[in-house]
Design a protein around this motif. Structure first.
Motif, PDB file in Angstrom:
ATOM      1  N   MET A  10      23.520  39.966  44.559  1.00 42.14           N
ATOM      2  CA  MET A  10      24.112  40.282  43.055  1.00 42.14           C
ATOM      3  C   MET A  10      25.563  40.438  42.928  1.00 42.14           C
ATOM      4  O   MET A  10      26.176  41.424  43.889  1.00 42.14           O
ATOM      5  CB  MET A  10      23.742  41.540  42.535  1.00 42.14           C
ATOM      6  N   VAL A  11      26.380  39.893  42.344  1.00 43.16           N
ATOM      7  CA  VAL A  11      27.817  39.988  42.033  1.00 43.16           C
ATOM      8  C   VAL A  11      28.116  40.562  40.619  1.00 43.16           C
ATOM      9  O   VAL A  11      27.606  39.895  39.499  1.00 43.16           O
ATOM     10  CB  VAL A  11      28.549  38.710  42.167  1.00 43.16           C
ATOM     11  N   ILE A  12      28.892  41.714  40.521  1.00 44.11           N
ATOM     12  CA  ILE A  12      29.170  42.311  39.221  1.00 44.11           C
ATOM     13  C   ILE A  12      30.685  42.340  39.038  1.00 44.11           C
ATOM     14  O   ILE A  12      31.346  42.612  39.953  1.00 44.11           O
ATOM     15  CB  ILE A  12      28.716  43.740  39.168  1.00 44.11           C
ATOM     16  N   TYR A  13      31.354  42.023  37.913  1.00 40.08           N
ATOM     17  CA  TYR A  13      32.705  41.836  37.650  1.00 40.08           C
ATOM     18  C   TYR A  13      32.895  43.013  36.740  1.00 40.08           C
ATOM     19  O   TYR A  13      32.373  43.354  35.751  1.00 40.08           O
ATOM     20  CB  TYR A  13      33.139  40.355  37.097  1.00 40.08           C
ATOM     21  N   THR A  14      33.691  44.161  37.308  1.00 41.77           N
ATOM     22  CA  THR A  14      33.982  45.437  36.727  1.00 41.77           C
ATOM     23  C   THR A  14      35.512  45.174  35.959  1.00 41.77           C
ATOM     24  O   THR A  14      36.286  44.184  36.782  1.00 41.77           O
ATOM     25  CB  THR A  14      34.026  46.671  37.313  1.00 41.77           C
ATOM     26  N   ALA A  15      35.849  45.985  34.991  1.00 41.23           N
ATOM     27  CA  ALA A  15      37.139  45.804  34.325  1.00 41.23           C
ATOM     28  C   ALA A  15      38.300  46.527  35.272  1.00 41.23           C
ATOM     29  O   ALA A  15      37.994  47.838  35.509  1.00 41.23           O
ATOM     30  CB  ALA A  15      37.333  46.265  32.842  1.00 41.23           C
ATOM     31  N   LEU A  16      39.457  45.874  35.449  1.00 39.43           N
ATOM     32  CA  LEU A  16      40.564  46.528  35.952  1.00 39.43           C
ATOM     33  C   LEU A  16      41.566  47.303  34.926  1.00 39.43           C
ATOM     34  O   LEU A  16      41.329  46.694  33.479  1.00 39.43           O
ATOM     35  CB  LEU A  16      41.245  45.600  36.846  1.00 39.43           C
ATOM     36  N   PRO A  17      42.357  48.125  35.064  1.00 43.67           N
ATOM     37  CA  PRO A  17      43.081  48.480  33.978  1.00 43.67           C
ATOM     38  C   PRO A  17      43.917  47.953  33.163  1.00 43.67           C
ATOM     39  O   PRO A  17      44.421  48.018  32.151  1.00 43.67           O
ATOM     40  CB  PRO A  17      43.892  49.817  34.481  1.00 43.67           C
ATOM     41  N   GLU A  18      44.475  46.650  34.022  1.00 42.55           N
ATOM     42  CA  GLU A  18      45.267  45.704  33.296  1.00 42.55           C
ATOM     43  C   GLU A  18      44.830  45.140  32.217  1.00 42.55           C
ATOM     44  O   GLU A  18      43.688  44.678  31.904  1.00 42.55           O
ATOM     45  CB  GLU A  18      45.706  44.858  34.505  1.00 42.55           C
ATOM     46  N   ALA A  19      45.834  44.834  31.154  1.00 40.88           N
ATOM     47  CA  ALA A  19      45.501  43.976  30.290  1.00 40.88           C
ATOM     48  C   ALA A  19      44.531  44.346  29.210  1.00 40.88           C
ATOM     49  O   ALA A  19      43.797  43.572  28.444  1.00 40.88           O
ATOM     50  CB  ALA A  19      45.278  42.560  30.641  1.00 40.88           C
ATOM     51  N   ASN A  20      44.074  45.660  29.281  1.00 43.02           N
ATOM     52  CA  ASN A  20      43.082  46.279  28.459  1.00 43.02           C
ATOM     53  C   ASN A  20      41.610  45.328  28.517  1.00 43.02           C
ATOM     54  O   ASN A  20      41.198  45.073  27.635  1.00 43.02           O
ATOM     55  CB  ASN A  20      43.654  46.125  26.814  1.00 43.02           C
ATOM     56  N   THR A  21      41.409  45.148  29.694  1.00 46.66           N
ATOM     57  CA  THR A  21      40.015  44.119  29.874  1.00 46.66           C
ATOM     58  C   THR A  21      39.052  44.884  29.280  1.00 46.66           C
ATOM     59  O   THR A  21      38.192  44.084  28.816  1.00 46.66           O
ATOM     60  CB  THR A  21      40.266  43.930  31.375  1.00 46.66           C
ATOM     61  N   GLU A  22      38.817  46.049  29.532  1.00 46.36           N
ATOM     62  CA  GLU A  22      37.661  46.832  29.243  1.00 46.36           C
ATOM     63  C   GLU A  22      37.561  46.699  27.640  1.00 46.36           C
ATOM     64  O   GLU A  22      36.387  46.343  27.346  1.00 46.36           O
ATOM     65  CB  GLU A  22      37.839  48.296  29.454  1.00 46.36           C
TER      66      GLU A  22
END
Length: 284
Positions: free
Chosen positions: A256-268
């Motif tokens: 399973m591969v999960i992509y979480t948000a990094l702080p840059e660029a207001n990704t969340e």
């Protein structure tokens, strides 16, 4: 499963590509004027590694000879192989790990799908050893593409990277991502080199992708690791994501591969914005 001849051919190609990457200066040898071919000559490599030139020549020609761990360690040192490359060398030279005799998993349980869905705005998918994407969540569709409408044979990570035009515009540095992915693919699928699906995938991509055709012979090897990605999404702009991989314990051939948000660029916030936009679209 890869037979002995195929294994020796892979080993010969791997050794040749690594020898051609070495310069005389890198191993303390004089340049010796202009060279017709790149890298070290076979006799130079044999000298530096402390092995016989005739023996090494036979090894690089794919002959059926026995290789000791000590010689492989010497070659790994001269080539300055990383951990994944060293493992690849030993697997090819000593004894190939057999492929799983059971068919590759192409369907997951409802429980696994629920886990994917609970990732919310974070893109996530599950892949089998042939790198086929067998399950995904809606966030994956919002960020990358709607995998449900892709033909089944196109739901392959490597094929998607090299043949889907959306990837080239979506990834900020497509070339770097594609080369890294190819190196990880080669390392993770070494036990399947003789399998029909492996041969068909490689042959197909050599025909359909000039980049794949150019990079595949380089025999790059890289261990899988958590990595960050920069995307230029057509709706929300730049996204900075961190990938993490997990083996599925109930089905060890799946990951399973999960992509979480990094702080840059207001990704969340942008991932949430994409989810909201999809809700509005369906509501309309």
């Amino acid at each position: 499963m890869m037979n002995d001849q195929e294994r020796r051919q892979e080993l010969a190609h791997f050794l040749r590509t690594r020898r051609e990457r070495l310069s005389p200066e890198a191993v303390g040898l004089p340049t010796g004027g202009r060279r017709r071919t790149p890298g070290l000559r076979r006799e130079e490599l044999a000298f530096v590694a402390g092995i016989g030139v005739t023996w090494y020549t036979r090894l690089e020609q794919g002959r059926d000879i026995t290789v000791s761990p000590q010689i492989l360690e010497s070659l790994a040192k001269v080539f300055d192989l990383n951990a994944a490359e060293r493992n690849h060398l030993f697997v090819l030279a000593r004894e190939q790990v057999p492929a799983d005799p059971h068919p590759l998993t192409d369907i997951i349980s409802p429980a696994l799908q629920r886990i994917l869905d609970t990732m919310g705005v974070y893109p996530a998918y599950i892949a089998n050893p042939s790198w086929d994407i067998v399950a995904w969540n809606q966030a994956m569709c919002r960020v990358y593409t709607d995998f449900s409408i892709l033909p089944i044979h196109e739901r392959n990570i490597l094929r998607f990277m090299f043949t889907n035009p959306k990837q080239r515009s979506l990834l900020v540095d497509w070339e770097k991502e594609a080369q890294g992915l190819l190196a990880v693919f080669r390392a993770s699928t070494e036990r399947y080199v003789g399998e029909s699906w492996f041969k068909a995938l490689v042959a197909d991509l050599q025909q359909s992708s000039p980049e794949f055709q150019a990079w595949w012979p380089r025999h790059d090897i890289q261990a899988a690791h958590a990595s960050s990605k920069e995307l230029n999404h057509p709706l929300v702009g730049k996204l900075a994501l961190q990938s993490s991989s997990f083996q599925v314990m109930d089905a060890p051939d799946l990951r399973m591969v999960i992509y979480t948000a990094l702080p840059e660029a207001n990704t969340e916030q942008k991932l949430a914005q994409l989810a909201k936009a999809r809700e509005v679209q369906f509501a309309g």
